[in-house]
Design a protein around this motif. Structure first.
Motif, short mmCIF file in Angstrom:
data_model
loop_
_atom_site.label_atom_id
_atom_site.label_comp_id
_atom_site.label_asym_id
_atom_site.label_seq_id
_atom_site.Cartn_x
_atom_site.Cartn_y
_atom_site.Cartn_z
N HIS A 47 3.14 -6.43 -19.69
CA HIS A 47 3.78 -5.40 -18.83
C HIS A 47 3.47 -3.99 -19.37
O HIS A 47 4.39 -3.27 -19.79
N VAL B 132 0.45 -6.89 -10.69
CA VAL B 132 0.97 -5.77 -11.49
C VAL B 132 2.30 -5.29 -10.89
O VAL B 132 2.75 -4.19 -11.20
N PRO C 25 7.45 -3.77 -4.44
CA PRO C 25 8.65 -3.84 -5.28
C PRO C 25 9.09 -5.29 -5.49
O PRO C 25 8.80 -6.17 -4.68
N ARG D 250 5.02 -4.53 5.42
CA ARG D 250 5.80 -4.77 6.64
C ARG D 250 5.37 -3.81 7.75
O ARG D 250 5.35 -4.17 8.92
N ASN D 251 5.02 -2.57 7.37
CA ASN D 251 4.65 -1.56 8.37
C ASN D 251 3.21 -1.12 8.14
O ASN D 251 2.81 -0.88 6.99
N ASP E 24 0.10 -8.84 -15.33
CA ASP E 24 0.76 -7.86 -16.22
C ASP E 24 2.26 -8.12 -16.24
O ASP E 24 2.98 -7.54 -17.06
N GLY F 121 1.51 -1.65 -17.54
CA GLY F 121 0.94 -0.81 -16.47
C GLY F 121 1.09 0.68 -16.71
O GLY F 121 0.14 1.45 -16.52
N ILE G 90 1.24 -5.28 -5.48
CA ILE G 90 1.82 -4.01 -5.93
C ILE G 90 2.94 -3.59 -4.95
O ILE G 90 2.93 -2.50 -4.37
N LEU H 85 0.87 -1.19 0.00
CA LEU H 85 0.00 0.00 0.00
C LEU H 85 0.91 1.23 0.00
O LEU H 85 0.89 2.05 0.92
N GLY H 86 1.70 1.35 -1.08
CA GLY H 86 2.55 2.52 -1.26
C GLY H 86 1.85 3.50 -2.18
O GLY H 86 0.62 3.61 -2.16
N ARG H 87 2.64 4.21 -2.99
CA ARG H 87 2.06 5.23 -3.89
C ARG H 87 1.00 4.64 -4.80
O ARG H 87 -0.13 5.14 -4.89
N ILE H 88 1.35 3.53 -5.50
CA ILE H 88 0.40 2.97 -6.47
C ILE H 88 -0.71 2.21 -5.73
O ILE H 88 -1.89 2.31 -6.10
P1 NAP Z 1 6.15 2.19 -2.97
O1 NAP Z 1 5.42 3.49 -2.87
O2 NAP Z 1 7.56 2.10 -2.51
O3 NAP Z 1 5.26 1.11 -2.19
C1 NAP Z 1 5.72 -0.18 -1.94
C2 NAP Z 1 4.77 -0.90 -0.99
O4 NAP Z 1 5.21 -2.25 -0.83
C3 NAP Z 1 4.74 -0.29 0.42
O5 NAP Z 1 3.45 -0.43 0.95
C4 NAP Z 1 5.70 -1.18 1.19
O6 NAP Z 1 5.37 -1.13 2.57
C5 NAP Z 1 5.41 -2.53 0.56
N1 NAP Z 1 6.53 -3.48 0.70
C6 NAP Z 1 7.82 -3.25 0.36
N2 NAP Z 1 8.56 -4.34 0.65
C7 NAP Z 1 7.71 -5.26 1.17
C8 NAP Z 1 7.88 -6.58 1.67
N3 NAP Z 1 9.08 -7.19 1.70
N4 NAP Z 1 6.79 -7.25 2.13
C9 NAP Z 1 5.58 -6.65 2.11
N5 NAP Z 1 5.36 -5.39 1.66
C10 NAP Z 1 6.41 -4.71 1.19
O7 NAP Z 1 6.15 1.65 -4.48
P2 NAP Z 1 5.14 2.02 -5.66
O8 NAP Z 1 5.55 3.29 -6.29
O9 NAP Z 1 3.73 1.88 -5.16
O10 NAP Z 1 5.50 0.84 -6.69
C11 NAP Z 1 5.40 -0.50 -6.30
C12 NAP Z 1 5.97 -1.44 -7.37
O11 NAP Z 1 5.05 -1.55 -8.46
C13 NAP Z 1 7.26 -0.98 -8.07
O12 NAP Z 1 8.41 -1.23 -7.26
C14 NAP Z 1 7.24 -1.82 -9.34
O13 NAP Z 1 7.90 -3.06 -9.12
C15 NAP Z 1 5.75 -2.07 -9.58
N6 NAP Z 1 5.28 -1.35 -10.80
C16 NAP Z 1 4.79 -2.07 -11.85
C17 NAP Z 1 4.33 -1.40 -12.98
C18 NAP Z 1 3.78 -2.14 -14.15
O14 NAP Z 1 3.87 -1.64 -15.25
N7 NAP Z 1 3.17 -3.30 -13.95
C19 NAP Z 1 4.40 -0.01 -13.06
C20 NAP Z 1 4.92 0.69 -11.97
C21 NAP Z 1 5.35 0.01 -10.85
P3 NAP Z 1 6.44 -1.50 3.73
O15 NAP Z 1 7.72 -0.79 3.37
O16 NAP Z 1 5.77 -1.03 4.96
O17 NAP Z 1 6.58 -2.99 3.68
#
Ligand code: NAP
Ligand code: 8YV
Length: 322
Positions: free
Chosen positions: A277, A228, A202, A173-174, A254, A279, A200, A150-153
């Motif tokens: 892919h 995704v 990383p 995790r948090n 995706d 997205g 969603i 539950l980050g940006r996306i």
């Molecule tokens: P973000 O803002 O950094 O959010 C990441 C989320 O994942 C946070 O809620 C984080 O919370 C959680 N997380 C990280 N490590 C974790 C773990 N080991 N276990 C459980 N939860 C974990 O990232 P974002 O900008 O939303 O992007 C997320 C990912 O989407 C990107 O890194 C990329 O791989 C993917 N993406 C795919 C596409 C596509 O075209 N399909 C496009 C853009 C992005 P905690 O740190 O509290 O765990």
């Protein structure tokens, strides 16, 4: 410096933003991996990376003058960031500019999977409608979505789900203090409570095969998985087995473990929706990502702080800027 007086930049991987190549060519002498020699490798000062192409220890070791890696994408699991930091190389990425686009695509994929839209489209094209109506499908009504991340996306996806009247849970995790959604530190527990899981998070070692056989079993026979995030987050072999055996109902994907190669076993299944892919794959969003890639490079070569360093580089970026 290169012969032309411009810094030498290695473009690692195909970047699908038509405006990026001319913007880079204005500023840099651009070379590609097949043009990298021992001689010019010594002068490469920047990398633009994307499309899942790896920037690994072996490549970094060939580039002693490297200063910055500007990654085309928010996910940077293909870049060995600890190895870059150890060499004082800054890594930047493209957070924020693609959130809404990827969230739109996620809802489209979710609905396409739940309501079997590609299958229904094929039904019309293949002339099967006159022989009877398309079979009834599952529904989003009355179902709960568990977001893995539950980050940006993730947050942009959650807001859309709220508009659909769909309750949201999340695993990370948090716990976040700024949302009312229920947080599950345990993914299997959330999979039991949810009807649909959306990945969603990383990619990389920490999330590898987070969605495995026990998670799919907990999701259950009416359950749907949407990925995704990155292919590595889901154990693809376990998913194929679960889809075949009816352990879960369907999946919308995706991303895949070995892009662009999608296993024949997945392509043979009727209860999956498969996307290549895409997205963030619109002209507007890829252009916004390309602009941020260039803005980070411009800032660096002008001696200013980079705009969007990856979190692991924030301290290094601050130190280098100061
Ligand atoms: P973000 O803002 O950094 O959010 C990441 C989320 O994942 C946070 O809620 C984080 O919370 C959680 N997380 C990280 N490590 C974790 C773990 N080991 N276990 C459980 N939860 C974990 O990232 P974002 O900008 O939303 O992007 C997320 C990912 O989407 C990107 O890194 C990329 O791989 C993917 N993406 C795919 C596409 C596509 O075209 N399909 C496009 C853009 C992005 P905690 O740190 O509290 O765990
Ligand atoms: C891109 C992505 O397609 O931003 C990401 O993490 O997965 C996508 O937006 C990809 O990074 C292109 O290189």
């Amino acid at each position: 410096m290169s012969d032309a007086g411009r810094p030498l930049l290695l473009q690692n991987g195909k970047i699908s933003d038509p405006a990026l190549a001319p913007a880079l060519a204005e500023r840099f002498e651009v070379i590609f991996p097949d043009g990298l020699t021992d001689e010019n490798a010594a002068h490469v000062r920047a990398i633009v990376s994307g499309g899942g192409h790896k920037v690994d220890e072996a490549l970094l070791a060939r580039l002693p003058a490297l200063e910055i890696i500007s990654n085309f994408g928010v996910g940077y699991d293909s870049v060995n960031v600890p190895a870059a930091v150890a060499r004082n190389v800054i890594v930047t990425h493209t957070p924020g500019v693609l959130d809404e686009e990827v969230a739109d695509l996620t809802l489209a994929l979710l609905l396409a999977t739940v309501r079997q839209l590609p299958q229904a489209d094929r039904y019309v094209r293949e002339g099967r409608w006159p022989s009877g109506p398309f079979p009834l499908t599952s529904s989003l009504r009355g179902r709960t979505v568990g977001l893995i991340g539950l980050g940006r996306i993730g947050l942009a996806i959650a807001r859309r789900l709220e508009a659909f009247g769909t309750p949201v849970l999340y695993h990370s995790r948090n716990a976040r203090s700024d949302v009312a959604y229920r947080h599950y530190p345990d993914l299997v527990e959330m999979a039991r409570a949810a009807d649909i899981l959306v990945c969603i998070v990383p990619g990389g070692a920490q999330t590898r095969h987070l969605v495995n056989a026990p998670v799919l079993e907990a999701l259950g026979g009416q359950g749907i998985l949407i990925n995704v995030a990155r292919g590595s987050v889901v154990d693809e072999a376990a998913l194929i087995a679960a889809l075949r055996a009816g352990v879960i109902h369907a999946a919308g994907l995706d991303v895949f473990e070995q892009e662009p190669n999608v296993p024949q076993a997945l392509r043979d299944l009727e209860n999956v929706v498969l996307l290549p892919h895409v997205g963030s794959g619109t002209f507007a969003t890829r252009a916004a990502m390309g602009r941020l890639v260039v803005e980070n490079l411009d800032a660096w070569f002008a001696g200013h702080p980079v705009l969007t360093p990856v979190p692991e580089c924030a301290q290094l970026a601050a130190r280098r800027a100061g």
